[in-house]
Scaffold this motif. Structure first.
Motif, PDB file in Angstrom:
ATOM      1  N   THR A   4       6.495   0.760  -2.200  1.00 25.49           N
ATOM      2  CA  THR A   4       5.994   0.626  -0.833  1.00 25.49           C
ATOM      3  C   THR A   4       7.038   1.055   0.186  1.00 25.49           C
ATOM      4  OG1 THR A   4       4.502  -1.173  -1.427  1.00 25.49           O
ATOM      5  CG2 THR A   4       5.156  -1.021   0.893  1.00 25.49           C
ATOM      6  N   PHE A   5       8.266   0.620   0.003  1.00 26.16           N
ATOM      7  CA  PHE A   5       9.292   0.864   1.015  1.00 26.16           C
ATOM      8  C   PHE A   5      10.063   2.168   0.828  1.00 26.16           C
ATOM      9  CE2 PHE A   5       8.702  -3.692   1.635  1.00 26.16           C
ATOM     10  CZ  PHE A   5       8.764  -3.786   3.018  1.00 26.16           C
ATOM     11  N   ALA A   6      10.140   2.670  -0.406  1.00 23.65           N
ATOM     12  CA  ALA A   6      11.008   3.813  -0.672  1.00 23.65           C
ATOM     13  C   ALA A   6      10.276   5.127  -0.884  1.00 23.65           C
ATOM     14  CB  ALA A   6      11.883   3.518  -1.903  1.00 23.65           C
ATOM     15  N   ASP A   7       8.957   5.097  -1.024  1.00 26.06           N
ATOM     16  CA  ASP A   7       8.196   6.309  -1.329  1.00 26.06           C
ATOM     17  C   ASP A   7       7.817   7.042  -0.045  1.00 26.06           C
ATOM     18  OD1 ASP A   7       6.551   8.305  -2.234  1.00 26.06           O
ATOM     19  OD2 ASP A   7       5.375   7.021  -3.566  1.00 26.06           O
ATOM     20  N   HIS A   8       8.471   8.178   0.198  1.00 24.11           N
ATOM     21  CA  HIS A   8       8.200   8.954   1.413  1.00 24.11           C
ATOM     22  C   HIS A   8       6.769   9.473   1.425  1.00 24.11           C
ATOM     23  CE1 HIS A   8       9.109  11.478   4.876  1.00 24.11           C
ATOM     24  NE2 HIS A   8       8.547  12.490   4.256  1.00 24.11           N
ATOM     25  N   LYS A   9       6.223   9.774   0.247  1.00 23.60           N
ATOM     26  CA  LYS A   9       4.849  10.262   0.180  1.00 23.60           C
ATOM     27  C   LYS A   9       3.868   9.195   0.650  1.00 23.60           C
ATOM     28  CE  LYS A   9       5.334  13.638  -3.593  1.00 23.60           C
ATOM     29  NZ  LYS A   9       4.884  13.997  -4.966  1.00 23.60           N
ATOM     30  N   LYS A  10       4.180   7.929   0.376  1.00 29.68           N
ATOM     31  CA  LYS A  10       3.293   6.833   0.753  1.00 29.68           C
ATOM     32  C   LYS A  10       3.390   6.532   2.243  1.00 29.68           C
ATOM     33  CE  LYS A  10       2.372   1.939  -0.264  1.00 29.68           C
ATOM     34  NZ  LYS A  10       0.933   2.077  -0.544  1.00 29.68           N
ATOM     35  N   GLN A  11       4.611   6.475   2.753  1.00 29.45           N
ATOM     36  CA  GLN A  11       4.800   6.063   4.143  1.00 29.45           C
ATOM     37  C   GLN A  11       4.697   7.219   5.142  1.00 29.45           C
ATOM     38  OE1 GLN A  11       4.599   3.127   4.818  1.00 29.45           O
ATOM     39  NE2 GLN A  11       5.148   2.049   2.939  1.00 29.45           N
ATOM     40  N   LYS A  12       4.883   8.453   4.665  1.00 27.96           N
ATOM     41  CA  LYS A  12       4.733   9.668   5.490  1.00 27.96           C
ATOM     42  C   LYS A  12       5.863   9.869   6.499  1.00 27.96           C
ATOM     43  CE  LYS A  12       0.755  10.190   3.457  1.00 27.96           C
ATOM     44  NZ  LYS A  12       0.650  11.109   2.297  1.00 27.96           N
ATOM     45  N   SER A  13       6.342   8.809   7.116  1.00 29.56           N
ATOM     46  CA  SER A  13       7.369   8.942   8.143  1.00 29.56           C
ATOM     47  C   SER A  13       8.379   7.815   8.012  1.00 29.56           C
ATOM     48  CB  SER A  13       6.740   8.895   9.544  1.00 29.56           C
ATOM     49  OG  SER A  13       7.744   8.780  10.542  1.00 29.56           O
ATOM     50  N   HIS A  14       9.663   8.143   8.225  1.00 28.52           N
ATOM     51  CA  HIS A  14      10.716   7.141   8.185  1.00 28.52           C
ATOM     52  C   HIS A  14      10.570   6.153   9.349  1.00 28.52           C
ATOM     53  CE1 HIS A  14      14.477   5.626   6.635  1.00 28.52           C
ATOM     54  NE2 HIS A  14      15.042   5.686   7.826  1.00 28.52           N
ATOM     55  N   ALA A  15       9.824   6.542  10.358  1.00 27.71           N
ATOM     56  CA  ALA A  15       9.652   5.702  11.547  1.00 27.71           C
ATOM     57  C   ALA A  15       8.470   4.746  11.432  1.00 27.71           C
ATOM     58  CB  ALA A  15       9.478   6.580  12.781  1.00 27.71           C
ATOM     59  N   ARG A  16       7.745   4.789  10.316  1.00 28.13           N
ATOM     60  CA  ARG A  16       6.553   3.942  10.199  1.00 28.13           C
ATOM     61  C   ARG A  16       6.915   2.465  10.261  1.00 28.13           C
ATOM     62  NH1 ARG A  16       3.522   1.373   6.168  1.00 28.13           N
ATOM     63  NH2 ARG A  16       1.383   1.047   6.863  1.00 28.13           N
ATOM     64  N   HIS A  17       6.078   1.685  10.944  1.00 28.68           N
ATOM     65  CA  HIS A  17       6.281   0.255  11.088  1.00 28.68           C
ATOM     66  C   HIS A  17       5.406  -0.481  10.060  1.00 28.68           C
ATOM     67  CE1 HIS A  17       8.307   1.645  14.523  1.00 28.68           C
ATOM     68  NE2 HIS A  17       8.021   0.689  15.383  1.00 28.68           N
ATOM     69  N   ILE A  18       6.052  -1.235   9.197  1.00 26.63           N
ATOM     70  CA  ILE A  18       5.349  -1.947   8.137  1.00 26.63           C
ATOM     71  C   ILE A  18       5.139  -3.394   8.580  1.00 26.63           C
ATOM     72  CG2 ILE A  18       5.449  -2.690   5.727  1.00 26.63           C
ATOM     73  CD1 ILE A  18       7.215  -0.202   5.208  1.00 26.63           C
ATOM     74  N   SER A  19       3.893  -3.827   8.578  1.00 21.65           N
ATOM     75  CA  SER A  19       3.531  -5.114   9.163  1.00 21.65           C
ATOM     76  C   SER A  19       3.851  -6.288   8.248  1.00 21.65           C
ATOM     77  CB  SER A  19       2.038  -5.127   9.486  1.00 21.65           C
ATOM     78  OG  SER A  19       1.275  -5.131   8.281  1.00 21.65           O
ATOM     79  N   LYS A  20       3.843  -7.465   8.838  1.00 18.39           N
ATOM     80  CA  LYS A  20       4.011  -8.716   8.089  1.00 18.39           C
ATOM     81  C   LYS A  20       2.937  -8.844   7.016  1.00 18.39           C
ATOM     82  CE  LYS A  20       3.791 -13.729   8.978  1.00 18.39           C
ATOM     83  NZ  LYS A  20       2.379 -14.027   8.648  1.00 18.39           N
ATOM     84  N   ARG A  21       1.705  -8.507   7.356  1.00 17.51           N
ATOM     85  CA  ARG A  21       0.605  -8.617   6.403  1.00 17.51           C
ATOM     86  C   ARG A  21       0.856  -7.751   5.170  1.00 17.51           C
ATOM     87  NH1 ARG A  21      -3.108  -5.247   5.440  1.00 17.51           N
ATOM     88  NH2 ARG A  21      -2.712  -4.090   7.362  1.00 17.51           N
ATOM     89  N   GLU A  22       1.292  -6.512   5.371  1.00 22.94           N
ATOM     90  CA  GLU A  22       1.553  -5.641   4.229  1.00 22.94           C
ATOM     91  C   GLU A  22       2.713  -6.156   3.400  1.00 22.94           C
ATOM     92  OE1 GLU A  22       2.182  -0.874   3.192  1.00 22.94           O
ATOM     93  OE2 GLU A  22       1.863  -1.522   5.277  1.00 22.94           O
ATOM     94  N   CYS A  23       3.735  -6.709   4.050  1.00 29.06           N
ATOM     95  CA  CYS A  23       4.864  -7.284   3.319  1.00 29.06           C
ATOM     96  C   CYS A  23       4.401  -8.435   2.435  1.00 29.06           C
ATOM     97  CB  CYS A  23       5.930  -7.769   4.297  1.00 29.06           C
ATOM     98  SG  CYS A  23       6.799  -6.453   5.181  1.00 29.06           S
ATOM     99  N   GLU A  24       3.494  -9.251   2.947  1.00 28.87           N
ATOM    100  CA  GLU A  24       2.967 -10.373   2.169  1.00 28.87           C
ATOM    101  C   GLU A  24       2.133  -9.870   0.994  1.00 28.87           C
ATOM    102  OE1 GLU A  24       2.448 -13.796   5.631  1.00 28.87           O
ATOM    103  OE2 GLU A  24       0.907 -12.248   5.396  1.00 28.87           O
ATOM    104  N   GLU A  25       1.339  -8.840   1.229  1.00 30.16           N
ATOM    105  CA  GLU A  25       0.434  -8.336   0.199  1.00 30.16           C
ATOM    106  C   GLU A  25       1.168  -7.786  -1.023  1.00 30.16           C
ATOM    107  OE1 GLU A  25      -1.966  -5.541   2.274  1.00 30.16           O
ATOM    108  OE2 GLU A  25      -3.353  -7.054   3.072  1.00 30.16           O
ATOM    109  N   ILE A  26       2.357  -7.226  -0.820  1.00 28.00           N
ATOM    110  CA  ILE A  26       3.090  -6.650  -1.951  1.00 28.00           C
ATOM    111  C   ILE A  26       3.980  -7.673  -2.643  1.00 28.00           C
ATOM    112  CG2 ILE A  26       3.014  -4.323  -1.005  1.00 28.00           C
ATOM    113  CD1 ILE A  26       5.930  -4.688  -0.159  1.00 28.00           C
ATOM    114  N   GLY A  27       3.993  -8.911  -2.156  1.00 24.95           N
ATOM    115  CA  GLY A  27       4.685  -9.968  -2.878  1.00 24.95           C
ATOM    116  C   GLY A  27       6.011 -10.425  -2.317  1.00 24.95           C
TER     117      GLY A  27
END
Length: 304
Positions: A225-248
């Motif tokens: 989730t955090f290290a895959d550039h293909k998944k996040q598309k941009s280094h500037a993307r903001h990852i929400s609290k909800r997504e952090c919870e969902e991945i464990g």
């Protein structure tokens, strides 16, 4: 909770009541002390003023920050653990590794990270080294894919792979790709690959030994989730609290403790006002008011 404008009003009132002291310092330290009193833990705020001063030097995580942590940790009761309030755009990977190693040597794994607004890149790496990340609904982390010269390392590697595949299928494309690839120096590709391996190995180790020690099977998905550039598309993307919870990830909610939320967010407002009204670009400060401050250096006028 005092809002943004109410904190400004309190700063002005404090200036009138204590004309011989810096009101920004007094208000900021008042609420930072409250955070520690509520949690019963050591509290250090690690703040960058990059949002207010985007072109200033020393806003990123760097080796000088070790001096700030040493100063603010000195004489603290290490048995109380540490809550690190983190607001940073990220920075140098080597400095990040060194800072986390130092924090571990002082507090063991008894470190929580509180993110009042945003902690990106290397700041996210620091957060992932903790035992728990406390976030609000408004808080964000960011991707940890390494960057070099403003370029995403994984994107560079992907571009080389695409070039090889295109040339294999159509040798006439070699001339076009030569123009594109020539912008990289000969060792750049290898350096990018090493940076990716280094950062992922580092964060994986921290997760396995601390936050995810009870279930290391989720580490791979967290890294993806955090290290895959293909998944996040941009280094500037903001990852929400909800997504952090969902991945464990172990995420605590600021909203669960109204007193703590009020103290943390008011502290955050006070730091933002400090950056807006002073030359400060970075402040590392503990709940006892001991602070390390980096100020911006005025740039000489440029020839026209």
């Amino acid at each position: 909770m005092p809002n943004w404008n109410e904190v400004i009003a309190e700063i002005h009132q404090t200036r009138q009541l204590h004309p011989d002291h810096n009101p920004l310092d007094l208000v900021r330290r008042k609420y930072l002390k409250q955070v520690s009193e509520i949690t019963g833990r050591n509290t250090i705020a690690y703040y960058s003023g990059w949002l207010q001063k985007p072109t200033a030097r020393d806003t990123a995580v760097n080796d000088k920050d070790k001096s700030g942590l040493m100063l603010t940790i000195h004489r603290l009761d290490k048995s109380k653990g540490l809550d690190l309030i983190l607001h940073t755009p990220g920075g140098d990977i080597a400095a990040t590794e060194s800072l986390v190693d130092y924090l571990y040597s002082m507090f063991g794994k008894n470190i929580r990270v509180i993110v009042p607004q945003i902690s990106m890149s290397a700041g996210t790496m620091i957060a992932l080294s903790s035992s728990e990340i406390i976030m609000g609904k408004h808080s964000n982390l960011g991707p940890i894919d390494p960057q070099m010269g403003g370029l995403a390392c994984q994107a560079v590697i992907n571009e080389f792979k695409q070039a090889k595949e295109d040339i294999r299928k159509n040798p006439h494309a070699a001339a076009l790709w030569q123009v594109i690839i020539s912008k990289y120096h000969p060792t750049f590709l290898g350096a990018c690959q090493q940076a990716i391996e280094w950062s992922e190995k580092m964060v994986s180790k921290w997760l396995e030994e601390n936050m995810c020690a009870d279930d290391t099977s989720i580490v791979e998905n967290i890294l993806k989730t955090f290290a895959d550039h293909k998944k996040q598309k941009s280094h500037a993307r903001h990852i929400s609290k909800r997504e952090c919870e969902e991945i464990g990830l172990k995420i605590g909610s600021l909203e669960d403790n109204q007193d703590l939320q009020d103290a943390v967010l008011t502290t955050h407002h006070a730091f933002m006002h400090t950056f807006s009204h002073t030359a400060s670009v970075k402040i590392i400060e503990n709940h006892n008011g001991v602070a390390y401050v980096e100020n911006s250096v005025p740039q000489p006028p440029q020839p026209q």
